[in-house]
Write a protein that holds these residues in place. Sequence first.
Motif, PDB file in Angstrom:
ATOM      1  N   LEU A 114       0.787  -1.222   0.070  1.00  0.00           N
ATOM      2  CA  LEU A 114       0.170   0.122   0.025  1.00  0.00           C
ATOM      3  C   LEU A 114       0.780   1.132  -0.050  1.00  0.00           C
ATOM      4  O   LEU A 114       0.285   2.331   0.049  1.00  0.00           O
ATOM      5  CB  LEU A 114      -1.192   0.096   1.274  1.00  0.00           C
ATOM      6  N   ALA A 115       2.279   1.087  -0.168  1.00  0.00           N
ATOM      7  CA  ALA A 115       3.003   2.279   0.120  1.00  0.00           C
ATOM      8  C   ALA A 115       2.720   3.091   1.100  1.00  0.00           C
ATOM      9  O   ALA A 115       2.650   4.379   0.985  1.00  0.00           O
ATOM     10  CB  ALA A 115       3.090   2.884  -1.458  1.00  0.00           C
ATOM     11  N   LEU A 116       2.576   2.572   2.255  1.00  0.00           N
ATOM     12  CA  LEU A 116       1.886   3.489   3.416  1.00  0.00           C
ATOM     13  C   LEU A 116       3.089   4.350   3.932  1.00  0.00           C
ATOM     14  O   LEU A 116       4.200   3.589   4.335  1.00  0.00           O
ATOM     15  CB  LEU A 116       1.502   2.724   4.564  1.00  0.00           C
ATOM     16  N   PRO A 117       3.278   5.584   4.064  1.00  0.00           N
ATOM     17  CA  PRO A 117       4.456   6.400   4.655  1.00  0.00           C
ATOM     18  C   PRO A 117       4.586   6.234   6.150  1.00  0.00           C
ATOM     19  O   PRO A 117       3.541   5.820   6.775  1.00  0.00           O
ATOM     20  CB  PRO A 117       4.124   7.803   4.147  1.00  0.00           C
ATOM     21  N   PRO A 118       5.612   6.335   6.816  1.00  0.00           N
ATOM     22  CA  PRO A 118       5.551   6.437   8.316  1.00  0.00           C
ATOM     23  C   PRO A 118       4.827   7.433   8.778  1.00  0.00           C
ATOM     24  O   PRO A 118       4.844   8.589   8.192  1.00  0.00           O
ATOM     25  CB  PRO A 118       7.333   6.560   8.274  1.00  0.00           C
ATOM     26  N   LEU A 119       4.060   7.005   9.834  1.00  0.00           N
ATOM     27  CA  LEU A 119       3.092   7.910  10.176  1.00  0.00           C
ATOM     28  C   LEU A 119       3.227   8.171  11.779  1.00  0.00           C
ATOM     29  O   LEU A 119       3.390   7.297  12.560  1.00  0.00           O
ATOM     30  CB  LEU A 119       1.550   7.489   9.779  1.00  0.00           C
ATOM     31  N   PRO A 120       3.079   9.191  12.104  1.00  0.00           N
ATOM     32  CA  PRO A 120       2.778   9.245  13.923  1.00  0.00           C
ATOM     33  C   PRO A 120       1.482   8.823  14.038  1.00  0.00           C
ATOM     34  O   PRO A 120       0.440   9.292  13.978  1.00  0.00           O
ATOM     35  CB  PRO A 120       2.792  11.234  14.065  1.00  0.00           C
ATOM     36  N   ALA A 121       1.318   7.669  14.397  1.00  0.00           N
ATOM     37  CA  ALA A 121       0.352   6.835  14.566  1.00  0.00           C
ATOM     38  C   ALA A 121      -0.378   7.238  16.137  1.00  0.00           C
ATOM     39  O   ALA A 121       0.379   7.029  17.147  1.00  0.00           O
ATOM     40  CB  ALA A 121       0.655   5.247  14.616  1.00  0.00           C
ATOM     41  N   PRO A 122      -1.498   7.543  15.960  1.00  0.00           N
ATOM     42  CA  PRO A 122      -2.468   7.584  17.318  1.00  0.00           C
ATOM     43  C   PRO A 122      -2.322   6.199  17.886  1.00  0.00           C
ATOM     44  O   PRO A 122      -2.647   5.177  17.253  1.00  0.00           O
ATOM     45  CB  PRO A 122      -3.748   8.005  16.762  1.00  0.00           C
ATOM     46  N   ASP A 123      -2.078   6.365  19.167  1.00  0.00           N
ATOM     47  CA  ASP A 123      -1.840   4.987  19.947  1.00  0.00           C
ATOM     48  C   ASP A 123      -2.799   4.936  21.211  1.00  0.00           C
ATOM     49  O   ASP A 123      -2.728   5.742  22.150  1.00  0.00           O
ATOM     50  CB  ASP A 123      -0.372   5.030  20.474  1.00  0.00           C
ATOM     51  N   THR A 124      -3.582   3.762  21.318  1.00  0.00           N
ATOM     52  CA  THR A 124      -4.313   3.875  22.331  1.00  0.00           C
ATOM     53  C   THR A 124      -3.869   2.626  23.303  1.00  0.00           C
ATOM     54  O   THR A 124      -4.641   2.361  24.201  1.00  0.00           O
ATOM     55  CB  THR A 124      -5.566   3.134  21.735  1.00  0.00           C
ATOM     56  N   THR A 125      -2.477   2.526  23.313  1.00  0.00           N
ATOM     57  CA  THR A 125      -1.925   1.627  24.406  1.00  0.00           C
ATOM     58  C   THR A 125      -1.173   2.101  25.473  1.00  0.00           C
ATOM     59  O   THR A 125      -1.055   1.862  26.596  1.00  0.00           O
ATOM     60  CB  THR A 125      -0.922   0.443  23.745  1.00  0.00           C
ATOM     61  N   THR A 126      -0.920   3.460  25.282  1.00  0.00           N
ATOM     62  CA  THR A 126      -0.081   4.224  26.237  1.00  0.00           C
ATOM     63  C   THR A 126      -0.623   5.682  26.387  1.00  0.00           C
ATOM     64  O   THR A 126      -1.188   6.244  25.430  1.00  0.00           O
ATOM     65  CB  THR A 126       1.506   4.249  25.261  1.00  0.00           C
ATOM     66  N   GLU A 127      -0.129   6.331  27.499  1.00  0.00           N
ATOM     67  CA  GLU A 127      -0.372   7.567  27.741  1.00  0.00           C
ATOM     68  C   GLU A 127       0.755   8.021  28.715  1.00  0.00           C
ATOM     69  O   GLU A 127       1.385   7.447  29.558  1.00  0.00           O
ATOM     70  CB  GLU A 127      -1.714   8.021  28.387  1.00  0.00           C
ATOM     71  N   THR A 128       1.398   9.347  28.210  1.00  0.00           N
ATOM     72  CA  THR A 128       2.557   9.787  29.099  1.00  0.00           C
ATOM     73  C   THR A 128       3.765   8.792  29.181  1.00  0.00           C
ATOM     74  O   THR A 128       4.314   8.632  30.005  1.00  0.00           O
ATOM     75  CB  THR A 128       2.163  10.591  30.363  1.00  0.00           C
ATOM     76  N   GLY A 129       3.743   8.145  28.067  1.00  0.00           N
ATOM     77  CA  GLY A 129       4.960   7.019  27.973  1.00  0.00           C
ATOM     78  C   GLY A 129       4.831   5.821  28.629  1.00  0.00           C
ATOM     79  O   GLY A 129       5.532   4.744  28.617  1.00  0.00           O
ATOM     80  N   ARG A 130       3.563   5.460  29.409  1.00  0.00           N
ATOM     81  CA  ARG A 130       3.441   4.413  30.211  1.00  0.00           C
ATOM     82  C   ARG A 130       2.237   3.644  29.519  1.00  0.00           C
ATOM     83  O   ARG A 130       1.380   4.146  29.220  1.00  0.00           O
ATOM     84  CB  ARG A 130       3.291   4.481  31.598  1.00  0.00           C
ATOM     85  N   ARG A 131       2.391   2.144  29.791  1.00  0.00           N
ATOM     86  CA  ARG A 131       1.189   1.340  29.136  1.00  0.00           C
ATOM     87  C   ARG A 131       0.073   1.462  29.921  1.00  0.00           C
ATOM     88  O   ARG A 131      -0.109   1.564  31.129  1.00  0.00           O
ATOM     89  CB  ARG A 131       1.815  -0.112  29.319  1.00  0.00           C
ATOM     90  N   LEU A 132      -1.095   1.947  29.408  1.00  0.00           N
ATOM     91  CA  LEU A 132      -2.287   2.002  30.112  1.00  0.00           C
ATOM     92  C   LEU A 132      -2.745   0.648  30.643  1.00  0.00           C
ATOM     93  O   LEU A 132      -2.530  -0.415  30.180  1.00  0.00           O
ATOM     94  CB  LEU A 132      -3.563   2.157  28.997  1.00  0.00           C
ATOM     95  N   PHE A 133      -3.344   0.823  32.087  1.00  0.00           N
ATOM     96  CA  PHE A 133      -3.939  -0.298  32.765  1.00  0.00           C
ATOM     97  C   PHE A 133      -5.274   0.097  33.342  1.00  0.00           C
ATOM     98  O   PHE A 133      -5.232   1.041  33.607  1.00  0.00           O
ATOM     99  CB  PHE A 133      -3.026  -0.551  34.020  1.00  0.00           C
ATOM    100  N   PHE A 134      -6.098  -0.932  33.074  1.00  0.00           N
ATOM    101  CA  PHE A 134      -7.335  -0.831  33.797  1.00  0.00           C
ATOM    102  C   PHE A 134      -7.887  -2.270  34.042  1.00  0.00           C
ATOM    103  O   PHE A 134      -7.237  -3.337  33.514  1.00  0.00           O
ATOM    104  CB  PHE A 134      -8.541  -0.057  32.960  1.00  0.00           C
ATOM    105  N   ALA A 135      -9.016  -2.405  34.698  1.00  0.00           N
ATOM    106  CA  ALA A 135      -9.661  -3.666  35.018  1.00  0.00           C
ATOM    107  C   ALA A 135     -11.053  -3.572  34.879  1.00  0.00           C
ATOM    108  O   ALA A 135     -11.698  -2.323  34.961  1.00  0.00           O
ATOM    109  CB  ALA A 135      -9.412  -4.320  36.376  1.00  0.00           C
ATOM    110  N   HIS A 136     -11.790  -4.526  33.980  1.00  0.00           N
ATOM    111  CA  HIS A 136     -13.056  -4.479  34.082  1.00  0.00           C
ATOM    112  C   HIS A 136     -13.830  -5.895  34.396  1.00  0.00           C
ATOM    113  O   HIS A 136     -13.334  -6.839  34.225  1.00  0.00           O
ATOM    114  CB  HIS A 136     -13.552  -4.068  32.795  1.00  0.00           C
TER     115      HIS A 136
END
Length: 937
Positions: A494-516
Motif C-alpha cells: 500500500l506504500a504506506l508512509p511512516p506515520l505519527p500513529a495515534p496510539d491507544t496503548t499508552t499515555e505519557t509514555g506508560r502502558r495503560l492499565f485498567f480492569a473490568h
Amino acid sequence: MPVPVPDLLRRLTTLLLFALAWTLPAVPALAAEPSVAFVYAKDAPLAELHAFDIAVVDPDHGFDPRSYRGPDGQPDTAGSELFAYVSIGEIHASRSWAARVPASWRIATNAAWASEVIDQAAPGWAEFVADTIVAPLWEKGYRGLFLDTLDSYRLASGADMAAQQAGIVRTLRHLRARFPGIRLILNRGFEFLPQLRGEVYAVAAESLYRGWNAGTGRYQEVSEADRAWLSGQLKRARDEFGLPAIAIDYVPPQQRQLARETARRIKADGFIPWVADGALATLGVGSVEVIPRRVMVLHDGREAPQLNYANAHRFLEMPLNHLGYVVDYVDVNSPLPATVDGRYAAIVTWFGGELQPATRLRLAPWLATRIDEGLRIGMFGDLGHLRTPGLAETTGLKVQPAARGSVQIIHRSPAVGFELEAIPGPPVTPLAGEGEGFSPWLSLKDSAGQRFDPVLITPWGGLLPSRYAVVEMPGGIEQSRWVTDPFAFLQAALALPPLPAPDTTTETGRRLFFAHIDGDGFPSRAELPGLPLGAEVLLTEVLTRYTLPHAMSVIEAEVAPHGLYPREAPAMEAAARRIFALPNVEIATHTYTHPFFWAEVDKGRPSTAAQGYTLAPPGYTPNLEREIIGSTEYIRQRLAPAGKPVRLLLWSGNAAPTLRALAIAEGAGLLTMNGGNTIASRTYPSLTAVGPLGIRLGEHFQAYAPIMNENVFTNLWTGPFYGFERVIETFRFTGSPRRIKPIDIYYHTYSATKRASLNALHKVYSWALAQPIHPVFPSEFVEKANNFNTLVLARPIDRDAILVRNATHLRTLRVPPQLGLPNLTTGNGVAGWLKGEEGYYLHLAGSTAELRLTPTPPALPMLASANARLAGWARSGGAIRFRLAGHAPLEFDLANVAGCTLSMAGSPLAPTGSDKRLTHYRTSHAAADFDLRCPRQ
C-alpha cells in the motif's frame, strides 16, 4: 527601534502573561486567516473536517454542530466550526421550505442548476430567510453561514439592479440583528462590501485558476482576463476591507497533485484556498491537506453472518490499526462508492472464495478505475476476480496456464514464513509479474519450468493469496498463523508512509492499565468459610485491595428482586451498592438478561437455543431497549450512589451487537466495550489471536476488550481454575516487540468464588502493578478508542509540519524513528516523549499540536513519562508549569532538568533519583500542579 524594557519589568511581564495563559479559560475564536473546507456531501467526512478552522456543509443532511465542536459543545481556541450553506439568491425544489416561497417571488430560472431565482426586493423576503431558513439552523447550533448565489438576481432580465442589491443588504443586516454574533461568509457579493464594512466575516469566490462548468459538466482552466479581474476583487476585499479572502477552485478528485499545485498557487497569491471536485462532494485540498488515515476494505458480505467474523476484520484490521489507520468496510454486493477521495490512503480486498459473476463484473472495472487514478490496492485471499477481462490488462499481470506437476519455491522474501513456513502448492489463480515495479516476495516453479509469483508487490499494490496469508494449523488445532508478515506486506503493497500513529496503548509514555468485571456469577457463593457471596469476596479481597480503576457491572435479572433470585436479592443489592460506592469503581451494566446472540435479540427472538440456558423471566420477549436502557435505569435507581453515573455497557454473550443496538446504547449516553477475542499466549503465539481496536457499524463504534477474560484460560470455567494467571503471557505478547494492547484485567464475578481463581487474580494484579503503568478507568480507554477514529493529522501546504487536531481524549502519538522528533522550540503542543521499541511515544499537551520533526532536536526540559494524564502544560522561556491528574499517587520522570528546580503547590519537590538524562519524582497526591524553573537554554 523599540525602547528596551528593564530586565525586572520584562520578567514580571512574562510571569503575568504566563499566569494569565494558565488560568484564563479558552475563548472560542477563529484564526485571523482561517483554513476553510467546503464539502456538501451527505456523508461529509466530519472527522477529517476538524483539520480546518471552518468547514462549510449542507445543513439539510442533519449534521449536529454542537456535537461536532466537542463534549461541551464549545470549540477551544484552535477548534473547528461547522458553517451552514445557505442559498440567498436561488431556491431548489429539494429544500424543505421551497414550497413555502410564493410564486411572485420567483423571477427567473437557473437552468444549469435547475433552480429558481428569488426577488431580493420582495417585501418579506428578509424575514422569510431569517425565520424559515436561518432560525432553525441557529437553534441546531450553527453560528456561521456561507451565503451563496448573491449575484443570481443578474439572471432576471428587466430586474431593478439597485433594488435587488438593496434587498440583499437589508437581508444580511436583518440576519446580523436577529442573530447576534453570527459570522457571514459571502460568495462573491463584492459590490456589497462598502455598505457592509465590519459586518461580514469573510468573502469567497469560485474559479480563480480552475473552474467547473455545470452546464457542460467539464473542468476548465480560467482565462487570464477572468483570473486578473477576480484576483483584483479578492485583493480589494482582503486589503481594503480587511477580510479573509477565499478562492474555491475545481479539479477532478483523482488529480490530487493538480489540486495541491492549484492550492499552493492560490496560497502564494495571499488567498485562502479550497480545491475540490465540481460538486464539492469530496475532501479536497485547502490551506492544509489531510493526511489520509483511512483504508477502504472490500469484503463479500455473504461469507460471514456478521462483519465481526469476516477474515478482514479478524486478521487484517489490527495491523492496520497499529500502523495508525482506520478501516472502512464496503460489501461488494452493495453499490460501490462512485469516488474514493482524499480520506483514503489505499484500498484492500479480502475475499474467501469466488465472487458472484455479477459482482465480479461490477468490481473489475471499479478496481481498474481506482488503479488508473493512482490508488494503491492490496488484494488478499481469493484472487479470482483478477481473471475478469480487462482487469488483468490494467494490472499488468500475466495470467499463466495452470501449474503442471509439483511446484517448488525458487525465491522467498524474509517476510514470507513469518509465523509459519510457506508450504508451496499450485496457485489457484496462476499469475506472474514482470517488468518495472514488480517485486516478487514468493516465486514458484512447476515441473515444466513455468514461473508463478503468488506473493507479489506490484506498481499499484500487491497480492497475497489465502495460502500465504492466514492459514489454519493442521492436526485439528483451533489456531491459525500468518504466513507472511502483515505489517511488512501492508506497508510495501500500500506504500504506506511512516506515520505519527495515534496510539491507544499508552499515555505519557506508560502502558495503560485498567480492569473490568462482567457481573456473571453475582449470586454465586464462594467456596470459602461461611459461603459468602462471590460479590462480597470480590469487594473485600480485590476491589478494596487494588485501589486502581475498575469497572464493575451487574446483570439485572441476577441481582434484582424481580429477577431469578429474589431471596438473595437484598444481600446482592447491598453488595452492589457497597461496590459502586468505591471511588476506584465506575458503574457498568451487563444488561438485563445477558443475551448471548445480539442479532437474535434485535429480531425479538429468544437467544437460548444454542447455549441451552437463559436468564430471562418466563414470557419475556427479547427487547434491545429493555436490555440496554432498562438495565441502566435499574442500576441508577436502586444501586448507584446519588450523583454517580452509569457510563458503560459491557456487552454480553457473543459481544456482537447490531447497528441498532449500538445506536440505542449511544443514544442513552453509554460507552460500550467487550468482544475482540485477544487470546495470544505461549501456546498460541500468533498475531491472528490479537483482535482489532473495535468494530464500526455505520456511524457507531464498539470498542473491544483489549484482552480476553478468564473463561478462555479456564476452559469455559471448567478448570484449571488457576488458569487465568496465564493471561500474563497475553500481556507480554501484546506488549513486546510491538505494544499492541494495554493491560486489561478482565474477568467475571465468579472468579471470586474459588481460592485457586482468587490466587490467580492476585498473581495477575501483582504482575501488572510491577510494570510502569498508567492507570485509567475503562470508560477513559473507550473514549480513547473512539477518538482513534476521529483524530486528524494534516500538513500545511506552505510549511514542513504535521498538524494534530481533535485529539480530545487520545493524547499519544507513536512516531517511527525515521521521522525524527519534535523540535520543542518551534513545535507547539508537545510536552515530551519516551523512547519505545518501535519509536517514540509523544505526549500531546492538548487536543491540538503542530509537529516540526527534526533528526536532532535540542535537549530541552520535558516530560518523559508519568502515571497520570497531562492536564496542562505551558512553557515560557526557562519556566514550565504543568498539571498531572491521575488515579494513583503520582510518579513521573522529567528529562534534561539538570540545574532546574521543581515545586509543587509552592514547596520544593526533591527528586527520588536520576539516571542518564532522566530525573524521577514521586508524591502522595494523585493530582497536582507543578512549576519547573530552569536556567535559560
